[in-house]
Design an enzyme around this catalytic site. Structure first.
Site, short mmCIF file in Angstrom:
data_model
loop_
_atom_site.label_atom_id
_atom_site.label_comp_id
_atom_site.label_asym_id
_atom_site.label_seq_id
_atom_site.Cartn_x
_atom_site.Cartn_y
_atom_site.Cartn_z
N SER A 104 0.85 -1.04 0.10
CA SER A 104 0.03 0.03 0.06
C SER A 104 0.88 1.17 -0.23
O SER A 104 1.65 1.49 -0.92
CB SER A 104 -0.87 -0.08 1.09
OG SER A 104 -2.20 0.72 1.00
N ASP A 243 -9.10 -5.95 -4.43
CA ASP A 243 -8.38 -5.19 -3.57
C ASP A 243 -8.57 -3.84 -3.91
O ASP A 243 -9.37 -3.17 -4.88
CB ASP A 243 -6.88 -5.40 -4.12
CG ASP A 243 -5.69 -5.13 -3.20
OD1 ASP A 243 -5.79 -4.06 -2.57
OD2 ASP A 243 -4.65 -5.68 -3.45
N HIS A 270 -7.17 -6.16 0.31
CA HIS A 270 -6.03 -5.10 0.43
C HIS A 270 -4.76 -5.96 0.99
O HIS A 270 -3.63 -5.66 1.01
CB HIS A 270 -6.27 -4.00 1.02
CG HIS A 270 -5.29 -2.88 0.73
ND1 HIS A 270 -4.80 -2.53 -0.66
CD2 HIS A 270 -4.87 -2.11 1.79
CE1 HIS A 270 -4.15 -1.66 -0.52
NE2 HIS A 270 -3.85 -1.11 0.80
#
Length: 291
Positions: A104, A243, A270
């Site tokens: 991320s 995601d 995610h």
């Protein structure tokens, strides 16, 4: 399993660092967590990779969250600070050669570090559920929002118009969005995800914004897709079908990277390393052995 916790001095502050496994001839894997401000904790599900790959696995809490210092001055919460912290960590731990995994925001940090600082000694890069373009990210998040019930879509639209992200209807809608595309902690979740932790709220709001789809912080102009062709190191992209890092976002990065492989995990959000832990672990083990 050998686990060592350290506190590294950084400017007038400290960085909490966690080293799993003993030093071997294999280059360590350094993990960059998301957020900004999400803490290292979820990476502990990858501890066994230290034994499987016979290398150290190193994670840390970036400045502003977890067990690291949490300055009250928002000026610290920017990409330059977090890159300086990563450089400092490598210097203090004598990490001349590493593999680097950014999840991320951690992937954004890795890309800026490699592109802007010409970082040396990075043998391979793993981009886990991340992005190279905030504008594409925003576009894709709003497409996902259209899959929510109409009343939730309206609540999010109203919040973005009014910039009031405190209304109960918005909070319910955002919670549903996050449950679908990030994670929901349940009784079956790994224990590391259920324990209390110091989330870096100021870091997140300063650098990113109020939520995942309305970035208005100092990272809002992060656009690195056009620079990915500069990265000639082996790169593994991992993402889930459900995601925040949608297949379009992942494919956009894959198309621009000269030496990339992409693993898409079905029915994962995610954090595929949690949603499909065994498959993700095997993917990392195979990748590290190959490169």
């Amino acid at each position: 399993m050998h686990i060592e916790e350290k506190y590294l001095s950084f400017k007038n502050y400290h960085t909490y660092c966690r080293v799993v496994g003993k030093k071997t001839k294999q280059a360590p894997l350094v993990l960059l967590h998301g957020g900004p401000g999400s803490c290292h904790d979820y990476f502990e599900v990858l501890d066994e990779l230290a034994e499987l790959s016979e290398r150290q696995i190193i994670s840390y809490d970036q400045l502003g969250c977890g067990l690291s210092s949490i300055p009250s001055n928002p000026k610290f919460y920017c990409m330059e600070t977090w890159i300086a912290e990563l450089i400092n960590l490598r210097q203090q731990l004598h990490l001349d050669e590493i593999h680097l995994l950014g999840q991320s925001f951690g992937g954004m940090l890795a890309l800026a570090y490699l592109c802007d600082y010409q970082a040396q000694g990075v043998k391979s890069l793993i981009l886990s559920s991340t992005l190279s373009s905030v504008s594409l990210w925003v576009q894709e998040q709003h497409r996902l929002i259209k899959e929510l019930p109409t009343n939730m879509q309206a609540a999010i639209a109203q919040a973005e118009t009014s910039l009031d992200f405190s209304h109960p209807a918005y909070l319910i809608a955002n919670s549903e969005f996050m449950k679908r595309h990030v994670y929901e902690v349940t009784e079956q979740s790994p224990s590391v995800l259920k324990r209390p932790r110091k989330i870096g709220s100021l870091a997140y709001k300063t650098a990113w914004g109020p939520n995942e789809y309305h970035p208005n912080g100092n990272l809002k102009n992060f656009e690195y897709t056009h620079r990915l062709s500069e990265l000639t190191l082996p790169t593994l992209i991992t993402s889930g079908t459900d995601d925040l890092c949608t297949p379009l976002i992942a494919k956009t990065m894959y198309d621009q990277l000269p030496y990339a492989k992409w693993e898409l995990f079905a029915n994962c959000r995610h954090m595929p390393f949690v949603d499909n832990h065994s498959a993700y672990l095997q993917t990392l083990q195979t990748w590290l052995a190959m490169v």
